[in-house]
Design a protein around this motif. Sequence first.
Motif, PDB file in Angstrom:
ATOM      1  N   PHE A 224     -50.668 -14.963  -9.785  1.00 11.98           N
ATOM      2  CA  PHE A 224     -49.078 -15.937  -9.958  1.00 11.98           C
ATOM      3  C   PHE A 224     -49.185 -16.236 -11.314  1.00 11.98           C
ATOM      4  CE2 PHE A 224     -47.758 -17.281  -5.331  1.00 11.98           C
ATOM      5  CZ  PHE A 224     -47.341 -15.455  -4.652  1.00 11.98           C
ATOM      6  N   GLY A 228     -45.965 -19.195 -12.819  1.00  7.70           N
ATOM      7  CA  GLY A 228     -45.330 -18.754 -10.887  1.00  7.70           C
ATOM      8  C   GLY A 228     -46.054 -19.478  -9.974  1.00  7.70           C
ATOM      9  N   ARG A 231     -43.951 -22.199  -9.796  1.00  2.00           N
ATOM     10  CA  ARG A 231     -43.017 -22.163  -9.438  1.00  2.00           C
ATOM     11  C   ARG A 231     -43.086 -21.636  -8.123  1.00  2.00           C
ATOM     12  NH1 ARG A 231     -41.376 -17.050 -13.625  1.00  2.00           N
ATOM     13  NH2 ARG A 231     -40.819 -19.117 -15.800  1.00  2.00           N
TER      14      ARG A 231
END
Length: 314
Positions: A224, A228, A231
């Motif tokens: 990710f 990412g 998140r």
Amino acid sequence: MSSISKQNMRASLNEREGFQVWWRLLRPHTLTAAFVPVFIGTMLAATEQSIDGWLFAAMLIASILIQAATNMFNEYYDYVRGLDNENSVGIGGTIVRDGVKPKTVRLLALTFFGAAALLGVFICIASSWWIAVIGLISMLFGYLYTGGPLPIAYTPFGEVTAGFFMGTVIIGISYYIQTLMITWEVVLVSLPAAIFIGAILLANNIRDRVGDAENGRRTLAILFGHVGSIRFLSILFISAYAITIGLIIFDVLPFWSLITLLSVKKAWQAVQGFINKKEPLEMMPAMKATAQTNTFYGLLLGLSLVLHLLFPIG
């Protein structure tokens, strides 16, 4: 690394000698992930009948022993594979900084597994021998998490494996040994706890993302990326609280369980603590906040079940 450098590293991590060496080896900040599910499962059983205190104590100690042994295997195999060094953050450091022999760490891990197995025999005698099968599978996955030819911790499946075995499975066993049954409601209640435990592993992997990538790991945090992953951590937290609220609305959890929302502040601190941070040492407070979120949520959930027993609403 020179002795002076080791001392500087210990100072920056606030590491001490003596008993603290062995205490760090247990990675105490992770042990709440073993306590919380047992507490939740037992309190769920208490809402339906009286509980056996000896079974609760045996299950609690066995769960903590398995978690501690898993941490030790992690320390041992990461050292053997050359992943840990004197500058590694987030490890016990007993091998690379304190000079404890690797075989000693492995022997301690096996001893803890053995002690957990003996407690498991007592639990099985008092409940069902099917618990032995589940317990052995759980210990096997605890070993395979960092041991074996393809450690689970080096793949994208570490979070879901830890969440399932340390969350859903332990809550289910803790409930079953008290009631001799399992229900879908118990499985549903276990989901937020499993998510929070998975979040602890994700937070750990966010902190170690760069070093893990250099050593060939393929964790979710690596896949990710830093932003990412943050998140995704946020999504995990939101999902856990949303499921909790849903279970309250559908009367699976009591109204009192709204007090679990008091742990939201720690979840917020965890997410914010990772933003714009690059160095592992800078991200340690965020990882601590993630573990505290699991602890506070689990304790508050268990407390809400006790309150429901004492002061039922609705």
